[in-house]
Design a protein around this motif. Structure first.
Motif, short mmCIF file in Angstrom:
data_model
loop_
_atom_site.label_atom_id
_atom_site.label_comp_id
_atom_site.label_asym_id
_atom_site.label_seq_id
_atom_site.Cartn_x
_atom_site.Cartn_y
_atom_site.Cartn_z
N ALA A 1 -38.70 -10.52 1.97
CA ALA A 1 -39.57 -10.28 1.03
C ALA A 1 -39.74 -8.66 0.07
CB ALA A 1 -40.30 -10.95 -0.09
N MET A 2 -40.33 -8.10 1.27
CA MET A 2 -40.66 -7.01 1.34
C MET A 2 -39.25 -5.81 1.30
SD MET A 2 -43.95 -7.75 1.91
CE MET A 2 -44.56 -5.60 2.26
N PRO A 3 -40.26 -4.42 -0.24
CA PRO A 3 -39.36 -3.53 -0.08
C PRO A 3 -38.76 -2.27 0.58
CG PRO A 3 -41.44 -3.26 -0.99
CD PRO A 3 -41.48 -4.16 -0.61
N VAL A 4 -37.55 -3.25 0.80
CA VAL A 4 -37.13 -2.15 2.20
C VAL A 4 -35.62 -1.31 2.18
CG1 VAL A 4 -38.91 -3.11 4.28
CG2 VAL A 4 -36.25 -3.97 3.94
N GLU A 5 -35.48 0.15 2.46
CA GLU A 5 -34.19 0.25 2.24
C GLU A 5 -33.12 -0.10 3.62
OE1 GLU A 5 -31.69 4.40 1.31
OE2 GLU A 5 -33.88 4.15 1.18
#
Length: 340
Positions: A151-155
């Protein structure tokens, strides 16, 4: 009625921490209720435990087509990963460490938790080849795919697939919760990891409780008993030690209409788990003056990133704060602005 066997085998490498063990026991019950097979490994249960665990898991790991891991920073996981020939590796983690893991993987750096300082001791040097092997295995190639479910904002690094966890299963399985009229405060283990000064943290908790009318404090599983006692007896907050991850507890309810948190996983996960319920999740930044001398040079920037990348949360306005006498700390930190 017995649930159908899903074919999934979950392996728990049991930790020492009693609260974490308790949460894992309850999650194990949920997993079994949904038809999953589970192996509880006392991997840290004495001198011979590591060898027994590795020997017992070697066969299943070699035969598995897909391996799902929950903590790529775990040295135990890193020891076991070379045993697998799986063509699919999946990292499932909604913790803030996932952001650092993906960044380190993209830069080809060794895997180090964000709150650890950069110095390398003898154990780190001895483990370096294993860590390097883990990084290579978590890099996709023609024979192996790598997916990150979070759910974390990662690229995503080149070749890595990122699948977003939107907590649809959690919302379908639990709730909607009953909402109370009060405000709840979510604790953090930043003191226990040596990042934040304990007196400043207690002062911040006191100030938030006073300013926003918080009455309950949901403890992080790694928070010390001593600190929680001071929060309960000195600040008058009801300390709740959840037996399940907070996202499930909040979804089951009751939960406050406002939930306050410091920079942590929950500022990303709770808005998803509680979507459509009317609960407001608010985040209070960590003032740099709260950081200890032992804090990693990366700490300030990383904590700011956790807050800055959170969506559907309310940023609390700055307010002056000093330690109240009720905390009974023995000394009073200088006034500061905890929530900016």
């Amino acid at each position: 009625m017995t649930p159908p066997d899903t074919g999934l085998v979950i392996v728990v490498l049991a930790p020492h921490d009693p609260m974490t063990r308790g949460q894992l026991r309850r999650m194990a019950e949920l997993a079994r209720d949904h038809g999953h097979r589970l192996r509880w490994e006392e991997a840290r249960g004495g001198p011979g435990a590591p060898l027994r665990t590795v020997a017992g898991l070697a066969g299943p790991l070699r035969r598995a087509r897909r391996i799902v891991i929950g903590d790529p920073f775990s040295r135990y996981v890193q020891l076991l990963l070379p045993l697998t020939r799986a063509r699919e590796l999946v990292v499932v983690d909604d913790g803030t460490a996932t952001m650092e893991f993906v960044s380190q993987l993209a830069r080809g750096e060794r895997l180090v938790r964000w709150h650890r300082r950069g110095s390398r001791g003898a154990r780190d040097l001895a483990f370096a080849p294993v860590s390097a092997s883990t990084r290579r295995r978590l890099t996709p190639n023609a024979r192996r795919s790598v997916t990150v479910f979070t759910a974390m904002p990662v690229e995503a690094p080149p070749g890595v697939d990122v699948v977003r966890n939107d907590f649809a299963w959690t919302r379908a399985a639990f709730g909607p919760p009953r909402l109370t009229r009060g405000t709840d405060l979510v604790g953090t283990s930043l003191v226990e990891t040596g990042v934040v000064d304990p007196e400043r943290y207690l002062a911040a908790v006191a100030g938030l409780a006073r300013a926003y009318g918080a009455t309950r404090y949901f403890a992080h599983r790694r928070e010390s008993t001593e600190k929680l006692h001071r929060i309960a007896s000195g600040l008058g907050l009801e300390v709740v030690r959840p037996e399940l991850p907070l996202e499930l507890i909040a979804r089951r309810g009751p939960i406050g209409r406002t939930v306050l948190s410091f920079p942590s996983t929950v500022v990303h996960t709770l808005p998803l788990a509680l979507a459509g319920t009317g609960v407001t999740v608010a985040v209070c930044d960590i003032d740099p003056v709260w950081l200890t001398e032992r804090a990693s040079p990366r700490a300030e920037g990383f904590l700011s990133e956790v807050t800055d990348t959170a969506s559907d949360v309310r940023r609390l306005p700055a307010m002056p704060l000093s330690a109240p006498s009720a905390v009974n700390t023995g000394h009073t930190p200088q006034a500061t602005h905890p929530c900016g």
